[in-house]
Motif scaffolding. Structure first.
Motif, PDB file in Angstrom:
ATOM      1  N   ARG A   1      34.801 -29.635  54.951  1.00 27.20           N
ATOM      2  CA  ARG A   1      34.824 -28.644  56.024  1.00 27.20           C
ATOM      3  C   ARG A   1      36.236 -28.122  56.169  1.00 27.20           C
ATOM      4  O   ARG A   1      37.184 -28.896  56.258  1.00 27.20           O
ATOM      5  N   ASN A   2      36.347 -26.831  56.153  1.00 25.85           N
ATOM      6  CA  ASN A   2      37.669 -26.232  56.337  1.00 25.85           C
ATOM      7  C   ASN A   2      37.530 -24.907  57.058  1.00 25.85           C
ATOM      8  O   ASN A   2      36.797 -24.019  56.612  1.00 25.85           O
ATOM      9  N   ALA A   3      38.221 -24.778  58.176  1.00 29.15           N
ATOM     10  CA  ALA A   3      38.252 -23.537  58.958  1.00 29.15           C
ATOM     11  C   ALA A   3      36.853 -22.942  59.126  1.00 29.15           C
ATOM     12  O   ALA A   3      36.625 -21.770  58.835  1.00 29.15           O
ATOM     13  N   GLY A   4      35.937 -23.753  59.555  1.00 25.39           N
ATOM     14  CA  GLY A   4      34.595 -23.243  59.844  1.00 25.39           C
ATOM     15  C   GLY A   4      33.700 -23.077  58.635  1.00 25.39           C
ATOM     16  O   GLY A   4      32.512 -22.819  58.772  1.00 25.39           O
ATOM     17  N   THR A   5      34.267 -23.219  57.400  1.00 22.80           N
ATOM     18  CA  THR A   5      33.407 -23.111  56.220  1.00 22.80           C
ATOM     19  C   THR A   5      33.075 -24.503  55.707  1.00 22.80           C
ATOM     20  O   THR A   5      33.777 -25.478  55.997  1.00 22.80           O
ATOM     21  N   GLU A   6      32.009 -24.567  54.938  1.00 24.18           N
ATOM     22  CA  GLU A   6      31.549 -25.852  54.444  1.00 24.18           C
ATOM     23  C   GLU A   6      31.295 -25.746  52.952  1.00 24.18           C
ATOM     24  O   GLU A   6      30.687 -24.786  52.487  1.00 24.18           O
ATOM     25  N   ARG A   7      31.791 -26.716  52.187  1.00 26.99           N
ATOM     26  CA  ARG A   7      31.428 -26.781  50.764  1.00 26.99           C
ATOM     27  C   ARG A   7      30.696 -28.073  50.561  1.00 26.99           C
ATOM     28  O   ARG A   7      31.168 -29.133  50.969  1.00 26.99           O
ATOM     29  N   ARG A   8      29.542 -27.981  49.940  1.00 26.91           N
ATOM     30  CA  ARG A   8      28.751 -29.195  49.724  1.00 26.91           C
ATOM     31  C   ARG A   8      28.637 -29.460  48.234  1.00 26.91           C
ATOM     32  O   ARG A   8      28.300 -28.564  47.464  1.00 26.91           O
ATOM     33  N   LEU A   9      28.949 -30.691  47.827  1.00 22.90           N
ATOM     34  CA  LEU A   9      28.871 -31.049  46.414  1.00 22.90           C
ATOM     35  C   LEU A   9      28.122 -32.365  46.260  1.00 22.90           C
ATOM     36  O   LEU A   9      28.283 -33.275  47.075  1.00 22.90           O
ATOM     37  N   PHE A  10      27.330 -32.424  45.200  1.00 20.92           N
ATOM     38  CA  PHE A  10      26.680 -33.696  44.869  1.00 20.92           C
ATOM     39  C   PHE A  10      27.668 -34.511  44.042  1.00 20.92           C
ATOM     40  O   PHE A  10      28.215 -34.016  43.057  1.00 20.92           O
ATOM     41  N   VAL A  11      27.924 -35.742  44.455  1.00 16.70           N
ATOM     42  CA  VAL A  11      28.834 -36.595  43.684  1.00 16.70           C
ATOM     43  C   VAL A  11      28.141 -37.906  43.343  1.00 16.70           C
ATOM     44  O   VAL A  11      27.248 -38.350  44.053  1.00 16.70           O
ATOM     45  N   ARG A  12      28.570 -38.464  42.232  1.00 18.23           N
ATOM     46  CA  ARG A  12      27.974 -39.735  41.807  1.00 18.23           C
ATOM     47  C   ARG A  12      29.022 -40.561  41.074  1.00 18.23           C
ATOM     48  O   ARG A  12      29.799 -40.028  40.284  1.00 18.23           O
ATOM     49  N   GLY A  13      29.043 -41.839  41.361  1.00 20.84           N
ATOM     50  CA  GLY A  13      29.868 -42.784  40.612  1.00 20.84           C
ATOM     51  C   GLY A  13      31.352 -42.592  40.778  1.00 20.84           C
ATOM     52  O   GLY A  13      31.915 -41.673  40.205  1.00 20.84           O
ATOM     53  N   GLY A  14      31.986 -43.422  41.540  1.00 18.01           N
ATOM     54  CA  GLY A  14      33.427 -43.322  41.656  1.00 18.01           C
ATOM     55  C   GLY A  14      33.947 -43.937  42.938  1.00 18.01           C
ATOM     56  O   GLY A  14      33.327 -44.833  43.505  1.00 18.01           O
ATOM     57  N   PHE A  15      35.091 -43.412  43.386  1.00 16.73           N
ATOM     58  CA  PHE A  15      35.782 -43.997  44.538  1.00 16.73           C
ATOM     59  C   PHE A  15      36.329 -42.910  45.435  1.00 16.73           C
ATOM     60  O   PHE A  15      36.582 -41.807  44.999  1.00 16.73           O
ATOM     61  N   ALA A  16      36.551 -43.307  46.661  1.00 14.39           N
ATOM     62  CA  ALA A  16      37.336 -42.469  47.561  1.00 14.39           C
ATOM     63  C   ALA A  16      38.547 -43.292  47.952  1.00 14.39           C
ATOM     64  O   ALA A  16      38.421 -44.465  48.286  1.00 14.39           O
ATOM     65  N   ASP A  17      39.706 -42.675  47.845  1.00 16.82           N
ATOM     66  CA  ASP A  17      40.944 -43.381  48.130  1.00 16.82           C
ATOM     67  C   ASP A  17      41.668 -42.605  49.230  1.00 16.82           C
ATOM     68  O   ASP A  17      42.086 -41.470  49.019  1.00 16.82           O
ATOM     69  N   VAL A  18      41.759 -43.210  50.402  1.00 12.66           N
ATOM     70  CA  VAL A  18      42.473 -42.558  51.502  1.00 12.66           C
ATOM     71  C   VAL A  18      43.802 -43.271  51.655  1.00 12.66           C
ATOM     72  O   VAL A  18      43.845 -44.480  51.842  1.00 12.66           O
ATOM     73  N   ASN A  19      44.875 -42.537  51.515  1.00 16.35           N
ATOM     74  CA  ASN A  19      46.184 -43.128  51.760  1.00 16.35           C
ATOM     75  C   ASN A  19      47.019 -42.129  52.549  1.00 16.35           C
ATOM     76  O   ASN A  19      46.554 -41.013  52.818  1.00 16.35           O
TER      77      ASN A  19
ATOM     78  N   VAL B   1      39.166 -38.184  45.894  1.00 14.26           N
ATOM     79  CA  VAL B   1      37.843 -38.643  45.506  1.00 14.26           C
ATOM     80  C   VAL B   1      37.766 -38.604  43.991  1.00 14.26           C
ATOM     81  O   VAL B   1      37.965 -37.556  43.378  1.00 14.26           O
ATOM     82  N   LEU B   2      37.526 -39.779  43.381  1.00 13.75           N
ATOM     83  CA  LEU B   2      37.357 -39.858  41.938  1.00 13.75           C
ATOM     84  C   LEU B   2      35.869 -40.001  41.681  1.00 13.75           C
ATOM     85  O   LEU B   2      35.292 -41.021  42.013  1.00 13.75           O
ATOM     86  N   ALA B   3      35.258 -38.965  41.136  1.00 13.69           N
ATOM     87  CA  ALA B   3      33.815 -39.028  40.911  1.00 13.69           C
ATOM     88  C   ALA B   3      33.521 -38.792  39.449  1.00 13.69           C
ATOM     89  O   ALA B   3      34.212 -38.028  38.779  1.00 13.69           O
ATOM     90  N   GLU B   4      32.517 -39.478  38.947  1.00 14.91           N
ATOM     91  CA  GLU B   4      32.173 -39.273  37.552  1.00 14.91           C
ATOM     92  C   GLU B   4      31.432 -37.954  37.381  1.00 14.91           C
ATOM     93  O   GLU B   4      31.560 -37.276  36.373  1.00 14.91           O
ATOM     94  N   VAL B   5      30.628 -37.626  38.372  1.00 14.36           N
ATOM     95  CA  VAL B   5      29.857 -36.391  38.334  1.00 14.36           C
ATOM     96  C   VAL B   5      30.093 -35.643  39.638  1.00 14.36           C
ATOM     97  O   VAL B   5      30.042 -36.254  40.706  1.00 14.36           O
ATOM     98  N   ALA B   6      30.384 -34.364  39.564  1.00  6.91           N
ATOM     99  CA  ALA B   6      30.485 -33.545  40.776  1.00  6.91           C
ATOM    100  C   ALA B   6      29.844 -32.197  40.492  1.00  6.91           C
ATOM    101  O   ALA B   6      30.235 -31.510  39.551  1.00  6.91           O
ATOM    102  N   ILE B   7      28.846 -31.849  41.281  1.00  9.93           N
ATOM    103  CA  ILE B   7      28.137 -30.590  41.070  1.00  9.93           C
ATOM    104  C   ILE B   7      27.983 -29.899  42.427  1.00  9.93           C
ATOM    105  O   ILE B   7      27.471 -30.500  43.364  1.00  9.93           O
ATOM    106  N   PRO B   8      28.410 -28.630  42.546  1.00 11.31           N
ATOM    107  CA  PRO B   8      28.196 -27.908  43.800  1.00 11.31           C
ATOM    108  C   PRO B   8      26.700 -27.848  44.122  1.00 11.31           C
ATOM    109  O   PRO B   8      25.881 -27.736  43.215  1.00 11.31           O
TER     110      PRO B   8
END
Lengths: 292, 126
Positions: B53-71, B77-84
């Motif tokens: 979500r950014n400034a009222g807009t939304e991007r949606r992606l299908f993701v599979r296999g991986g990690f999210a790293d918040v620091n 987000v490290l994903a093996e598959v990412a498809i809008p």
């Protein structure tokens, strides 16, 4: 002394060869650019996964029993050499230099009394190794028919490696590939993939922020390590693809230049032969006229 | 409101990067939303829809296999598959479905089965 017609035929033949090598060089140049782009695009993922793994590994207590992929089997008896080469030739010494490095390693490991197994990727490497070490080849991964290296392929290879590792078929796996340095220089390189060697964290690196792990550190490490192996295989395959095209480009450039030189020499020979023929004919005519 | 530096990378390329107001991540232990100045967190991904979500807009992606790293530097987000999401139809969808079904039938550890089941469930909605 070849006849005029023979010379002419040879010139035509060399000229058409030159056209082919020239075309191959240009195709290789285009493919090289694409391969380089793919290698650059893959870099961020590899870097991030390395950082994450480095952070996690740094948090492990040394000596504590960790995942087998990271700590090894505790033995060093069976070595698996993964030899990645191209499917096609006509790229200078690219394939043979990788195979040579692998062969040197085989000899030195066998000298130390270790068992060596081979896993070949790409047709040329298998063909060259089959002659001497056919009985050592454990598996072969066929890359024929695929135009660009995808992560799927690397994952397939990594999955097979991991399955073999689980079975206890080997203790250490090393991948051999051509590291791309420049169009003229591709360095055959060996790098260890299993057990995974996370990059050492620099001493002065900022201490890792206390992370919260979901589900937990161990679960993350066990999903991360197979990916890390796949990423390393992927990187090797990408580098290999770029190196292959680079090697082919410079080989074909040399071939084109050689053909050019050959055409020049042949042309000179042809002209000489033609002039000699004319001179002989003239001498014959004059001699004939004088005798009348 | 402070923006969250964010990047989504797949093995083949850097898929998206930039800043966002918030990112909704499908974690293995549940959905979570990351905003700026989130506490450091590392989570594995479960197959699902990632919402940026950014400034009222939304991007949606299908993701599979991986990690999210918040620091402190942001979210990776490290994903093996990412498809809008809007590309998730026809062939692409079919292939993903097939892969998930196949992996599900192969079985494995309870965690793996659960993950594949989730992938099948998410994809069945399209």
């Amino acid at each position: 002394m070849p006849s005029l017609k023979d010379l002419k035929d040879r010139i035509t033949s060399v000229r058409s060869t030159q056209k082919i090598t020239k075309a191959m060089q240009m195709v290789a140049a285009a493919k090289l650019r694409r391969a380089e782009e793919a290698a650059t695009a893959a870099r961020p993922y590899a870097q991030r996964i390395e950082t994450v793994l480095g952070n996690l590994a740094a948090g492990l207590t040394p000596g504590a029993p960790g995942p087998k992929l990271l700590t090894g089997t505790g033995k060093d008896q069976v070595h698996l050499l993964v030899v990645a080469t191209a499917d096609r030739g006509l790229c200078g010494g690219f394939n043979s230099s990788i195979v040579r490095l692998a062969r040197e390693r085989i000899v030195s490991l066998q000298g130390q009394g270790k068992t060596v197994r081979l896993f070949t990727i790409g047709k040329k490497g298998r063909d060259q190794l089959k002659r001497l070490y056919g009985d050592l080849i454990l598996e072969h991964y066929d890359t024929e028919g695929t135009k660009t290296v995808g992560f799927e392929q690397a994952k397939d290879v990594a999955d097979r490696l991991l399955a073999l590792y689980e079975e206890g078929a080997f203790d250490v796996a090393t991948i051999f590939y051509g590291r791309f340095q420049s169009v003229i220089a591709q360095v055959p390189t060996a790098s260890q993939v299993i057990p995974a060697k996370p990059p050492a964290r620099p001493q002065d690196a900022a201490p890792v922020a206390p992370y919260e792990y979901e589900p937990d550190e161990e679960a993350i490490l066990t999903t991360l390590l197979p990916r890390y192996v796949a990423v390393q295989v992927f990187r090797a395959l990408l580098e290999n693809a770029a190196s292959e095209q680079g090697a082919r480009m410079s080989a074909m450039d040399n071939a084109t230049r050689n053909a050019g030189e050959m055409i020049d020499t042949l042309n000179l020979q042809y002209n000489r032969a033609r002039q000699a023929q004319i001179t002989t004919e003239l001498v014959e005519i004059i001699a004939g006229a004088e005798s009348v | 409101m402070a923006k969250l530096p964010f990047s989504l990378v797949t093995p083949e390329r850097e898929y998206a990067s930039g800043e966002a107001d918030s990112v909704l991540v499908p974690g293995t232990e549940g959905l979570f939303e990351v905003q700026a100045n989130h506490a450091p967190l590392m989570s594995t991904l479960s197959p699902g829809i990632l919402v940026i979500r950014n400034a009222g807009t939304e991007r949606r992606l299908f993701v599979r296999g991986g990690f999210a790293d918040v620091n402190p530097e942001g979210l990776t987000v490290l994903a093996e598959v990412a498809i809008p999401e809007d590309e998730l139809k026809g062939d692409v969808l079919g292939r993903q479905k097939q892969a998930a079904q196949k992996a599900l039938s192969e079985g494995g550890t309870p965690e793996q089965v659960l993950e594949q089941q989730r992938a099948v469930d998410v994809l069945a909605g399209y």
